[in-house]
Scaffold this motif. Structure first.
Motif, PDB file in Angstrom:
ATOM      1  N   HIS A  17       0.810  -1.068   0.114  1.00  0.00           N
ATOM      2  CA  HIS A  17       0.111  -0.134  -0.057  1.00  0.00           C
ATOM      3  C   HIS A  17       0.944   1.383  -0.069  1.00  0.00           C
ATOM      4  CE1 HIS A  17      -3.956  -1.609  -0.056  1.00  0.00           C
ATOM      5  NE2 HIS A  17      -3.851  -2.497   1.012  1.00  0.00           N
ATOM      6  N   ALA A  18       2.092   1.152   0.420  1.00  0.00           N
ATOM      7  CA  ALA A  18       3.109   2.296   0.199  1.00  0.00           C
ATOM      8  C   ALA A  18       3.409   2.476  -1.348  1.00  0.00           C
ATOM      9  CB  ALA A  18       4.163   2.257   1.027  1.00  0.00           C
ATOM     10  N   GLY A  19       2.998   1.668  -2.221  1.00  0.00           N
ATOM     11  CA  GLY A  19       3.459   1.912  -3.649  1.00  0.00           C
ATOM     12  C   GLY A  19       2.791   2.763  -4.264  1.00  0.00           C
ATOM     13  N   ARG A  20       3.719   3.477  -5.441  1.00  0.00           N
ATOM     14  CA  ARG A  20       2.827   4.499  -6.262  1.00  0.00           C
ATOM     15  C   ARG A  20       3.827   4.627  -7.601  1.00  0.00           C
ATOM     16  NH1 ARG A  20       4.654   7.146  -1.817  1.00  0.00           N
ATOM     17  NH2 ARG A  20       6.435   8.873  -2.177  1.00  0.00           N
ATOM     18  N   GLU A  21       3.633   5.226  -8.517  1.00  0.00           N
ATOM     19  CA  GLU A  21       4.419   5.611  -9.617  1.00  0.00           C
ATOM     20  C   GLU A  21       4.851   7.267  -9.698  1.00  0.00           C
ATOM     21  OE1 GLU A  21       6.748   4.643 -12.370  1.00  0.00           O
ATOM     22  OE2 GLU A  21       5.178   3.229 -11.907  1.00  0.00           O
ATOM     23  N   PRO A  22       6.222   7.412  -9.589  1.00  0.00           N
ATOM     24  CA  PRO A  22       7.319   6.404  -9.669  1.00  0.00           C
ATOM     25  C   PRO A  22       7.445   5.633  -8.405  1.00  0.00           C
ATOM     26  CG  PRO A  22       8.147   8.486  -9.331  1.00  0.00           C
ATOM     27  CD  PRO A  22       6.736   8.944  -9.731  1.00  0.00           C
ATOM     28  N   VAL A  23       7.949   4.502  -8.179  1.00  0.00           N
ATOM     29  CA  VAL A  23       8.015   3.791  -7.074  1.00  0.00           C
ATOM     30  C   VAL A  23       9.167   4.381  -6.064  1.00  0.00           C
ATOM     31  CG1 VAL A  23       8.646   1.477  -5.892  1.00  0.00           C
ATOM     32  CG2 VAL A  23       7.322   1.833  -8.278  1.00  0.00           C
ATOM     33  N   PRO A  24       8.952   4.711  -5.031  1.00  0.00           N
ATOM     34  CA  PRO A  24       9.636   5.360  -4.210  1.00  0.00           C
ATOM     35  C   PRO A  24      11.072   4.071  -3.776  1.00  0.00           C
ATOM     36  CG  PRO A  24       7.676   5.935  -3.256  1.00  0.00           C
ATOM     37  CD  PRO A  24       7.640   4.734  -4.213  1.00  0.00           C
ATOM     38  N   PRO A  25      12.320   4.894  -3.950  1.00  0.00           N
ATOM     39  CA  PRO A  25      13.338   3.864  -3.661  1.00  0.00           C
ATOM     40  C   PRO A  25      13.133   3.112  -2.418  1.00  0.00           C
ATOM     41  CG  PRO A  25      14.385   5.847  -4.559  1.00  0.00           C
ATOM     42  CD  PRO A  25      12.879   6.435  -4.108  1.00  0.00           C
ATOM     43  N   GLU A  26      12.759   3.812  -1.128  1.00  0.00           N
ATOM     44  CA  GLU A  26      12.740   2.999  -0.076  1.00  0.00           C
ATOM     45  C   GLU A  26      11.573   1.957  -0.080  1.00  0.00           C
ATOM     46  OE1 GLU A  26      10.428   6.957   0.432  1.00  0.00           O
ATOM     47  OE2 GLU A  26      12.362   6.172  -0.655  1.00  0.00           O
ATOM     48  N   VAL A  27      10.706   1.946  -0.695  1.00  0.00           N
ATOM     49  CA  VAL A  27       9.647   1.119  -0.900  1.00  0.00           C
ATOM     50  C   VAL A  27       9.980  -0.067  -1.484  1.00  0.00           C
ATOM     51  CG1 VAL A  27       7.117   0.707  -1.629  1.00  0.00           C
ATOM     52  CG2 VAL A  27       7.722   2.936  -0.689  1.00  0.00           C
ATOM     53  N   ARG A  28      10.603   0.150  -2.688  1.00  0.00           N
ATOM     54  CA  ARG A  28      11.244  -1.012  -3.309  1.00  0.00           C
ATOM     55  C   ARG A  28      12.280  -1.752  -2.389  1.00  0.00           C
ATOM     56  NH1 ARG A  28      10.868  -1.604  -8.638  1.00  0.00           N
ATOM     57  NH2 ARG A  28      10.610   0.610  -9.044  1.00  0.00           N
ATOM     58  N   ALA A  29      13.024  -1.082  -2.033  1.00  0.00           N
ATOM     59  CA  ALA A  29      14.155  -1.608  -1.117  1.00  0.00           C
ATOM     60  C   ALA A  29      13.405  -2.563   0.117  1.00  0.00           C
ATOM     61  CB  ALA A  29      14.966  -0.676  -0.387  1.00  0.00           C
ATOM     62  N   ALA A  30      12.360  -2.145   0.556  1.00  0.00           N
ATOM     63  CA  ALA A  30      11.805  -2.573   1.835  1.00  0.00           C
ATOM     64  C   ALA A  30      11.076  -3.888   1.250  1.00  0.00           C
ATOM     65  CB  ALA A  30      10.840  -1.932   2.409  1.00  0.00           C
ATOM     66  N   ALA A  31      10.234  -3.664   0.131  1.00  0.00           N
ATOM     67  CA  ALA A  31       9.622  -4.812  -0.339  1.00  0.00           C
ATOM     68  C   ALA A  31      10.571  -6.067  -0.799  1.00  0.00           C
ATOM     69  CB  ALA A  31       8.708  -4.513  -1.590  1.00  0.00           C
ATOM     70  N   ARG A  32      11.672  -5.742  -1.542  1.00  0.00           N
ATOM     71  CA  ARG A  32      12.459  -6.882  -1.663  1.00  0.00           C
ATOM     72  C   ARG A  32      13.152  -7.399  -0.586  1.00  0.00           C
ATOM     73  NH1 ARG A  32      15.061  -6.705  -6.846  1.00  0.00           N
ATOM     74  NH2 ARG A  32      17.237  -7.032  -5.768  1.00  0.00           N
ATOM     75  N   ALA A  33      13.662  -6.638   0.515  1.00  0.00           N
ATOM     76  CA  ALA A  33      14.077  -7.127   1.585  1.00  0.00           C
ATOM     77  C   ALA A  33      13.133  -7.854   2.488  1.00  0.00           C
ATOM     78  CB  ALA A  33      14.412  -5.965   2.653  1.00  0.00           C
ATOM     79  N   TYR A  34      11.597  -7.630   2.504  1.00  0.00           N
ATOM     80  CA  TYR A  34      10.856  -8.543   3.046  1.00  0.00           C
ATOM     81  C   TYR A  34      10.634  -9.872   2.282  1.00  0.00           C
ATOM     82  CZ  TYR A  34       6.557  -9.663   5.773  1.00  0.00           C
ATOM     83  OH  TYR A  34       5.856 -10.414   6.507  1.00  0.00           O
TER      84      TYR A  34
END
Length: 288
Positions: A192-209
């Motif tokens: 639910h923190a996603g949006r376009e463009p994807v914030p770098p911290e959101v992408r990093a957290a999702a990958r880390a999860y």
């Protein structure tokens, strides 16, 4: 030695965009998911699948969307609560004399009085079975898997090696239980923190999860656990949108999966995997 990892809001990699959090080295998680099934979560009903009905389908093997007449969530209201009390997997396991537990760790703040208590399907179902949250004698797991609870969700305690060890501890503990369940709802929060463009911290957290799910899963399998992994609806697989998605969802397991095409069938498969016969069809008096 059965352990069910219930992801929340993670669509199948087959329906994910190329830059999805799935697009990384997940050496244990990805082969398991790729060998499993991609299940429909829409059930032919317009709109975006939701956690209340989706998780109820998994927990009961019943078409909770048809019962409600729509996708509904995130928390179960009176109709879904009646369904869960009657047919949720932990309720039926307890009635059959089996031992089951929800191994989420709930912080003290979770139990503080609330003006409008809103309990998710998994804790509701286990409490409906007369089972406690934070059960004693078991290694408990935070749903964040060691990420911070607020942006930018940086690691706060558990590392990947810690999670692998925790998975092994859970596998050993599972020898004395018929089914242990972990409700991994944190992935939906990140989605639910996603949006376009994807914030770098959101992408990093999702990958880390997903890396952390991978490590926990590796420990479980190395410890000899029979593992099933599911998700209720799409979301975190597409960080370019803030909402849920209509992506198919994974059902993966360390045993062969045959038959299910949607999340209702997935719930019935899980019940059989846990040692139960198919539940009777839901009754009309459960409807609103």
């Amino acid at each position: 030695m059965k352990v069910w990892l219930a992801l929340d809001g993670v669509g199948h990699p087959l329906d994910a965009p190329p830059d999805s959090p799935w697009a990384q080295a997940l050496t244990t998680l990805r082969p398991l998911v790729d060998a499993g099934a991609a299940l429909d979560a829409t059930l032919g009903v317009p709109g975006l699948p939701q956690s209340g009905t989706g998780q109820s389908c998994w927990l009961t093997g019943q078409d909770a969307v048809r019962l409600m007449g729509e996708h509904f969530g995130p928390h179960p209201g009176p109709t879904l609560q009646r369904l869960l009390r009657a047919q949720a997997l932990p309720v039926r396991l307890v009635q059959a004399g089996a031992r089951t537990a929800l191994v989420n760790h709930y912080a003290p703040a979770y139990f503080a009085p609330q003006r409008r208590p809103r309990v998710g399907c998994f804790p509701f179902a286990f409490q409906a079975a007369g089972l406690p949250l934070n059960p004693s004698g078991l290694p408990l797991v935070p749903a964040s898997l060691g990420l911070g609870f607020q942006a930018p969700w940086t690691p706060a305690g558990l590392g990947l090696e810690d999670l692998e060890r925790l998975g092994t501890q859970l596998a050993r503990a599972a020898r004395d239980w018929d089914l242990l369940v972990l409700d991994l709802w944190f992935s939906d929060l990140l989605g639910h923190a996603g949006r376009e463009p994807v914030p770098p911290e959101v992408r990093a957290a999702a990958r880390a999860y997903l890396q952390r799910v991978d490590a926990l899963l590796r420990g479980l399998l190395e410890g000899g656990a029979d593992v099933a992994l599911s998700s209720d609806h799409g979301n975190m697989e597409d960080l370019g949108v803030k909402s849920h998605t209509v992506a198919r969802v994974p059902l993966a397991a360390s045993t062969e999966i045959l038959g299910p095409a949607d999340v209702v069938g997935g719930g019935r498969w899980l019940a059989a995997w846990a040692g139960l016969s198919p539940a009777p069809e839901q009754k009309d008096d459960l409807a609103p």
